[in-house]
Design a protein around this motif. Sequence first.
Motif, PDB file in Angstrom:
ATOM      1  N   GLU A  79      -6.375  10.162   2.394  1.00 56.82           N
ATOM      2  CA  GLU A  79      -6.567   9.971   3.828  1.00 56.82           C
ATOM      3  C   GLU A  79      -7.438  11.065   4.436  1.00 56.82           C
ATOM      4  N   GLU A  80      -7.469  12.233   3.820  1.00 55.89           N
ATOM      5  CA  GLU A  80      -8.373  13.278   4.301  1.00 55.89           C
ATOM      6  C   GLU A  80      -9.806  13.003   3.861  1.00 55.89           C
ATOM      7  N   ALA A  81      -9.967  12.490   2.658  1.00 63.22           N
ATOM      8  CA  ALA A  81     -11.315  12.208   2.151  1.00 63.22           C
ATOM      9  C   ALA A  81     -11.945  11.028   2.875  1.00 63.22           C
ATOM     10  N   TYR A  82     -11.118  10.029   3.218  1.00 61.94           N
ATOM     11  CA  TYR A  82     -11.609   8.827   3.899  1.00 61.94           C
ATOM     12  C   TYR A  82     -10.767   8.604   5.161  1.00 61.94           C
ATOM     13  N   PRO A  83     -11.230   9.107   6.315  1.00 58.34           N
ATOM     14  CA  PRO A  83     -10.441   8.993   7.551  1.00 58.34           C
ATOM     15  C   PRO A  83     -10.041   7.571   7.904  1.00 58.34           C
ATOM     16  N   TYR A  84     -10.843   6.579   7.532  1.00 57.35           N
ATOM     17  CA  TYR A  84     -10.525   5.196   7.893  1.00 57.35           C
ATOM     18  C   TYR A  84      -9.442   4.591   7.007  1.00 57.35           C
ATOM     19  N   ILE A  85      -9.055   5.271   5.952  1.00 57.06           N
ATOM     20  CA  ILE A  85      -8.017   4.751   5.067  1.00 57.06           C
ATOM     21  C   ILE A  85      -6.626   5.094   5.601  1.00 57.06           C
ATOM     22  N   LYS A  86      -5.762   4.112   5.593  1.00 58.00           N
ATOM     23  CA  LYS A  86      -4.332   4.334   5.825  1.00 58.00           C
ATOM     24  C   LYS A  86      -3.599   3.853   4.583  1.00 58.00           C
ATOM     25  N   VAL A  87      -2.996   4.776   3.873  1.00 57.09           N
ATOM     26  CA  VAL A  87      -2.255   4.415   2.665  1.00 57.09           C
ATOM     27  C   VAL A  87      -0.895   3.876   3.078  1.00 57.09           C
ATOM     28  N   ILE A  88      -0.664   2.613   2.811  1.00 60.14           N
ATOM     29  CA  ILE A  88       0.621   1.997   3.146  1.00 60.14           C
ATOM     30  C   ILE A  88       1.691   2.498   2.189  1.00 60.14           C
ATOM     31  N   ASN A  89       1.406   2.430   0.910  1.00 59.73           N
ATOM     32  CA  ASN A  89       2.273   3.006  -0.110  1.00 59.73           C
ATOM     33  C   ASN A  89       1.534   2.993  -1.445  1.00 59.73           C
ATOM     34  N   ILE A  90       2.033   3.749  -2.395  1.00 58.83           N
ATOM     35  CA  ILE A  90       1.509   3.746  -3.768  1.00 58.83           C
ATOM     36  C   ILE A  90       2.603   3.173  -4.657  1.00 58.83           C
ATOM     37  N   GLU A  91       2.348   2.003  -5.157  1.00 59.87           N
ATOM     38  CA  GLU A  91       3.348   1.277  -5.946  1.00 59.87           C
ATOM     39  C   GLU A  91       3.241   1.656  -7.426  1.00 59.87           C
ATOM     40  N   THR A  92       4.381   1.893  -8.042  1.00 60.88           N
ATOM     41  CA  THR A  92       4.426   2.141  -9.481  1.00 60.88           C
ATOM     42  C   THR A  92       4.686   0.828 -10.205  1.00 60.88           C
ATOM     43  N   VAL A  93       3.758   0.466 -11.060  1.00 55.73           N
ATOM     44  CA  VAL A  93       3.921  -0.736 -11.875  1.00 55.73           C
ATOM     45  C   VAL A  93       4.163  -0.268 -13.308  1.00 55.73           C
ATOM     46  N   PHE A  94       5.401  -0.357 -13.736  1.00 48.65           N
ATOM     47  CA  PHE A  94       5.740   0.134 -15.074  1.00 48.65           C
ATOM     48  C   PHE A  94       5.097  -0.734 -16.144  1.00 48.65           C
ATOM     49  N   PRO A  95       4.642  -0.111 -17.218  1.00 52.77           N
ATOM     50  CA  PRO A  95       5.026   1.260 -17.585  1.00 52.77           C
ATOM     51  C   PRO A  95       4.050   2.352 -17.155  1.00 52.77           C
ATOM     52  N   ASN A  96       2.793   2.020 -16.770  1.00 52.88           N
ATOM     53  CA  ASN A  96       1.819   3.119 -16.666  1.00 52.88           C
ATOM     54  C   ASN A  96       0.713   2.878 -15.636  1.00 52.88           C
ATOM     55  N   LYS A  97       1.046   2.244 -14.508  1.00 54.93           N
ATOM     56  CA  LYS A  97      -0.002   1.906 -13.542  1.00 54.93           C
ATOM     57  C   LYS A  97       0.442   2.185 -12.110  1.00 54.93           C
ATOM     58  N   PHE A  98      -0.514   2.635 -11.285  1.00 57.45           N
ATOM     59  CA  PHE A  98      -0.312   2.774  -9.842  1.00 57.45           C
ATOM     60  C   PHE A  98      -1.210   1.770  -9.120  1.00 57.45           C
ATOM     61  N   ILE A  99      -0.674   1.184  -8.055  1.00 51.59           N
ATOM     62  CA  ILE A  99      -1.493   0.372  -7.147  1.00 51.59           C
ATOM     63  C   ILE A  99      -1.416   1.006  -5.763  1.00 51.59           C
ATOM     64  N   ILE A 100      -2.585   1.389  -5.229  1.00 47.90           N
ATOM     65  CA  ILE A 100      -2.650   2.001  -3.901  1.00 47.90           C
ATOM     66  C   ILE A 100      -2.860   0.885  -2.880  1.00 47.90           C
ATOM     67  N   HIS A 101      -1.861   0.632  -2.061  1.00 48.95           N
ATOM     68  CA  HIS A 101      -1.979  -0.385  -1.023  1.00 48.95           C
ATOM     69  C   HIS A 101      -2.518   0.288   0.247  1.00 48.95           C
ATOM     70  N   VAL A 102      -3.687  -0.135   0.702  1.00 52.59           N
ATOM     71  CA  VAL A 102      -4.326   0.518   1.840  1.00 52.59           C
ATOM     72  C   VAL A 102      -4.735  -0.505   2.897  1.00 52.59           C
ATOM     73  N   SER A 103      -4.835  -0.036   4.127  1.00 55.29           N
ATOM     74  CA  SER A 103      -5.425  -0.812   5.213  1.00 55.29           C
ATOM     75  C   SER A 103      -6.472   0.063   5.885  1.00 55.29           C
ATOM     76  N   GLU A 104      -7.329  -0.556   6.673  1.00 57.88           N
ATOM     77  CA  GLU A 104      -8.349   0.212   7.367  1.00 57.88           C
ATOM     78  C   GLU A 104      -7.869   0.556   8.769  1.00 57.88           C
TER      79      GLU A 104
END
Length: 291
Positions: A79-104
């Motif tokens: 959010e500091e690097a991209y002011p227009y990004i709002k991170v809703i949450n970072i989802e953990t998808v087991f076993p080894n993946k993240f999904i960054i849910h964002v809105s503008e």
Amino acid sequence: MKLTKKKKWIISGSVLIGIVGIVILLLFTLFSLKNVAVDFRTSTTNLTASQEEIIEKGDFAYNSPVIFHSKKGYTKRLEEAYPYIKVINIETVFPNKFIIHVSEREEVFAIASQEGFYICDQEFKVLRKTDDFSSQSSNAILLSGITIKEEKVEGEFLKIENYADIFSAFVESNRLLFEQKALVKEIEFEKIFNSHTNSDELQAKLTLFAGQKVIIGNCQKMLTQKVASFLQVFSQLYSLIGKDMKIVTENGESEVVGVWDKEKLDKATIEINNYYTKEGLYYKILPPEGI
């Protein structure tokens, strides 16, 4: 052969160490972070970065167990690097993946500063700065009369005073941002001394693109209801064409000063406030100055 107590402890300890070793091995192999993806929950207008660029700014610690990651740290960096990004949450998808849910983040307010204008969202995060600003029905709403405690850079949040959450009050009346922008040109907040309560109150003055002025008194009380009342009155404003135009004199009596026509209604002032001696709201429709 009967095992001694000491041997039982040794065997139990060995088994436990083995289990711990297997768990650690799994954490750093099967459950170590391998993939990160971005899920855009809204359309993007001002955010032009690619998924790869966004992920890179997160500085994710790959090949370490997913359960040990600091998601707050990733959110802050993104959010500091991209002011227009709002991170809703970072989802953990087991076993080894993240999904960054964002809105503008959307451009809601334009606020004058010593260095030009801040363009902010409804949370007063600085999305960008600009030297000049002219309020249009499709861009941010000009906000004045508030106090900015200190200057900020893009990506930071302003700390403000003398503001009431009028944006949310409009949303409560089902007026989304694009409708607010099309309706309101400028909102000016001002502290007013109320002799009835012997205290200062925050007043909002709205300038509409249609030409009218709106005064919402005592914004600290019943703001949502006052905005709803204004919208209802405004929607029926032109039904007054051809009717008597009245003002209240100093002795409290009504005096007819003319007849409403479209030209006068185009420049009228709508005043909304709450009673001080009883519950409820009242409104006034005032003619243009000089009439």
